[in-house]
Design an enzyme around this catalytic site. Structure first.
Site, PDB file in Angstrom:
ATOM      1  CB  SER A  14      -0.881  -0.317   1.260  1.00 54.74           C
ATOM      2  OG  SER A  14      -1.416   1.742   1.369  1.00 54.74           O
ATOM      3  NE  ARG A  47     -12.559  -6.279   8.225  1.00 56.79           N
ATOM      4  CZ  ARG A  47     -13.255  -6.216   6.357  1.00 56.79           C
ATOM      5  NH1 ARG A  47     -13.310  -7.016   5.920  1.00 56.79           N
ATOM      6  NH2 ARG A  47     -13.610  -4.942   7.103  1.00 56.79           N
ATOM      7  N   GLY A  74     -14.577 -10.988   2.044  1.00 59.97           N
ATOM      8  CA  GLY A  74     -15.284 -12.083   2.958  1.00 59.97           C
ATOM      9  C   GLY A  74     -14.476 -13.551   2.217  1.00 59.97           C
ATOM     10  CG  HIS A 130     -11.455  -0.017   0.484  1.00 61.49           C
ATOM     11  ND1 HIS A 130     -11.245   0.883   0.047  1.00 61.49           N
ATOM     12  CD2 HIS A 130     -10.665  -0.165   1.481  1.00 61.49           C
ATOM     13  CE1 HIS A 130      -9.298   1.291   0.365  1.00 61.49           C
ATOM     14  NE2 HIS A 130      -9.753   0.814   1.116  1.00 61.49           N
ATOM     15  CE1 TYR A 135      -6.960   3.701  -1.829  1.00 60.75           C
ATOM     16  CE2 TYR A 135      -4.607   3.762  -0.059  1.00 60.75           C
ATOM     17  CZ  TYR A 135      -5.692   3.697  -0.384  1.00 60.75           C
ATOM     18  OH  TYR A 135      -6.873   2.411   0.529  1.00 60.75           O
TER      19      TYR A 135
END
Length: 405
Positions: free
Chosen positions: A158, A350, A328, A295, A181
Site C-alpha cells: 500500500s 483481514r 469475504g 474495499h 492512492y
C-alpha cells in the site's frame, strides 16, 4: 484525512486509559525497517509476536487476534463502513453458489499453481494492499510481506504503508506489486510511480474508491477517529515536491490510468471496479488487470459484493486481462468458487492481518498454508486436478437463490 489519533491512543479503551510509555519506533520520523525489526515488545500494546500458530479455520483468527490487539487497532481492522451491510454481504455472496462435485473422475492430486501477469504463484491467492499495519504489528508491513513471500505468492504494498516502498522491497524476496492512492500533487504521484519501478515492483494497482474518508463507526465510537494517525513511510524525496501519501486526489478519471502507465512503464491494474460498464471502460483505458473490490466494505456501504458482480464482469472481460477479487474470502471453497466464476486470483486482507498480530511472519505464512491446503482438498473432492480446469461447470446457483443482493 489526518487525525489526532496516535500510537499511544491505540491502547486506550472506550473509557479506561492504560499507563504506557513513549510511542515506539513507528512514530519516529527516522524509523527504518531495521530499527522496527529489532524493536522489543511494543510499549504501546501493539503485538510484536513471531511464532508458529495453529489454524483450524481462518474464521477463528479474528476472535484470537482480538485477545492480543489493542482496542482501536482491532476496531480499525475488523470494522466496516456505516451499518457494515456490505462487509457482511461480501461473505454472504459466496454462499449463493454451490459446488458441483465430480467424485468419479479419477483425480488423485491437485496442482494449485497459477500465473498472474506472468508471475508464477503457489496458489491463486495474493496479499491485498493494506495501510496502517503498524496498528496490527509493531513491525508494521514486514510480517505480512515476509510471510506472504515465504508462502510462494505475491504481496501488494500500500502507498500508505508505515515503511517506504524501498524498505519493503528490500524485505520482499518474492513478487510484489505497488498500490497507489494517486496523490493530489502530480509531481509526488510521478515520484512514487518511478520509485516503485526502481525498487522492483512489477505492476501498479490504482485504487479509486478513497476520495473521502468513510464513516467507519467502530473506530469512531472508540476515539472519534476513523483512521489511526501513524507515521507514513512514503514522503516526497524530489526537491520542490510536497504532499503526503494521505493527501489523495479526489477527482480521478480514466486519464489517470494513462498517467500511471506512462510514468511507471509498468502494467496498471485498476482496483475498485464493480460493474460490467466500468470493466469495459478499464479495458478501453488499457488496464492490464481488473480488481473487483468494495474495499472490504470499508468505504461506501450498501454496495454489491465482488462475488455478485464477478460473472457479469467476466462475461465482458472474456479472459483478455486477469480478474482479481477480494472481500469475504476465508475458505478454500471461496477461492474455488471465485475461480469457477471467472476470477484469476483472489486477494486476502483481514485474515492476514489477524495472523500477523498472532504470529508475525510465521503467522501469515501459516494462514496462507492453511488456505492453500484447504483449496487442495476442495479441488480433489470436487474432481479437478489443476486451477486451469476449474470452470463454470463446477458451480451453480444455490437453490432458492436468484443472485440478487
Amino acid at each position: 484525512m489526518a487525525t489526532g489519533l496516535n500510537r499511544r491512543n491505540l491502547l486506550l479503551t472506550a473509557g479506561v486509559a492504560a499507563a504506557i510509555g513513549e510511542p515506539g519506533p513507528l512514530l519516529a520520523q527516522n524509523a527504518t525497517a531495521e530499527s522496527i525489526a529489532k524493536a522489543p515488545t511494543d510499549a504501546s500494546g501493539v503485538p510484536n509476536s513471531e511464532k508458529k500458530i495453529n489454524i483450524v479455520t481462518l474464521r477463528d483468527l479474528e476472535v484470537d487476534a482480538q485477545k492480543v490487539m489493542a482496542p482501536f487497532g482491532f476496531a480499525y481492522v475488523s470494522g466496516g463502513a456505516g451499518d457494515e451491510w456490505t462487509m457482511r454481504e461480501n461473505q454472504a455472496a459466496f454462499n449463493r453458489w454451490v459446488i458441483n462435485a465430480d467424485f468419479m473422475n479419477g483425480t488423485g492430486s491437485a496442482d494449485t499453481t497459477t500465473t498472474l501477469l506472468g508471475t508464477k504463484l503457489s496458489y491463486p491467492v495474493i496479499a491485498a494492499p493494506i495501510g496502517n499495519q503498524g496498528s496490527v504489528h509493531a513491525q508494521a508491513d514486514l510480517p505480512n510481506v515476509k510471510g506472504t513471500n515465504a508462502a510462494g505468492t505475491l504481496y501488494c504494498v500500500s502507498s500508505v504503508s508505515q515503511l517506504s516502498v524501498e524498505e519493503i522491497a528490500s524485505a520482499a524476496e518474492g513478487p510484489k506489486w505497488f498500490q497507489l492512492y494517486i496523490p493530489r500533487d502530480p509531481g509526488f504521484a510521478r515520484e512514487m510511480l518511478q520509485r516503485a519501478k526502481a525498487a522492483g515492483y512489477k505492476a501498479i494497482v490504482v485504487t479509486a474508491d478513497v476520495n473521502v474518508t468513510s464513516n467507519r463507526e467502530r473506530s469512531m465510537r472508540l476515539h472519534g477517529a476513523a483512521l489511526p494517525n501513524l507515521k507514513m513511510g512514503n514522503a516526497p524525496k524530489t526537491p520542490g515536491v510536497t504532499g503526503s501519501a494521505m493527501d489523495m486526489k479526489g477527482n480521478m478519471d480514466w486519464k489517470d490510468i494513462e498517467f500511471c502507465r506512462k510514468e511507471s512503464g509498468l502494467p496498471v491494474v485498476i482496483k475498485s471496479i464493480l460493474s460490467p460498464t466500468n470493466a469495459q471502460q478499464a479495458l478501453n483505458a488499457g488496464c492490464s488487470g481488473i480488481w473487483l473490490s468494495n474495499h472490504g466494505g470499508r468505504q461506501l456501504d450498501n454496495m454489491a459484493a465482488p462475488m455478485t458482480t464477478l460473472p457479469a464482469v467476466a462475461s465482458v472481460v472474456k479472459g483478455k486481462v486477469p480478474i482479481i477479487i477480494d472481500g469475504g474470502i476465508y475458505r478454500g471453497q471461496d477461492v474455488f468458487r471465485a475461480i469457477a466464476l471467472g476470477a484469476t486470483a483472489v486477494a486476502l486482507g483481514r485474515p492476514l492481518l489477524y495472523a500477523s498480530a498472532l504470529g508475525g511472519a510465521q503467522g501469515v505464512q501459516a494462514a496462507h498454508t492453511h488456505l492453500k491446503n484447504e483449496l487442495t482438498m476442495v479441488m480433489r473432492l470436487a474432481g479437478t486436478s489443476a486451477i486451469k480446469n476449474i470452470t463454470r461447470d463446477f458451480v451453480a446457483r444455490a437453490e432458492g437463490s436468484n443472485g440478487h443482493v
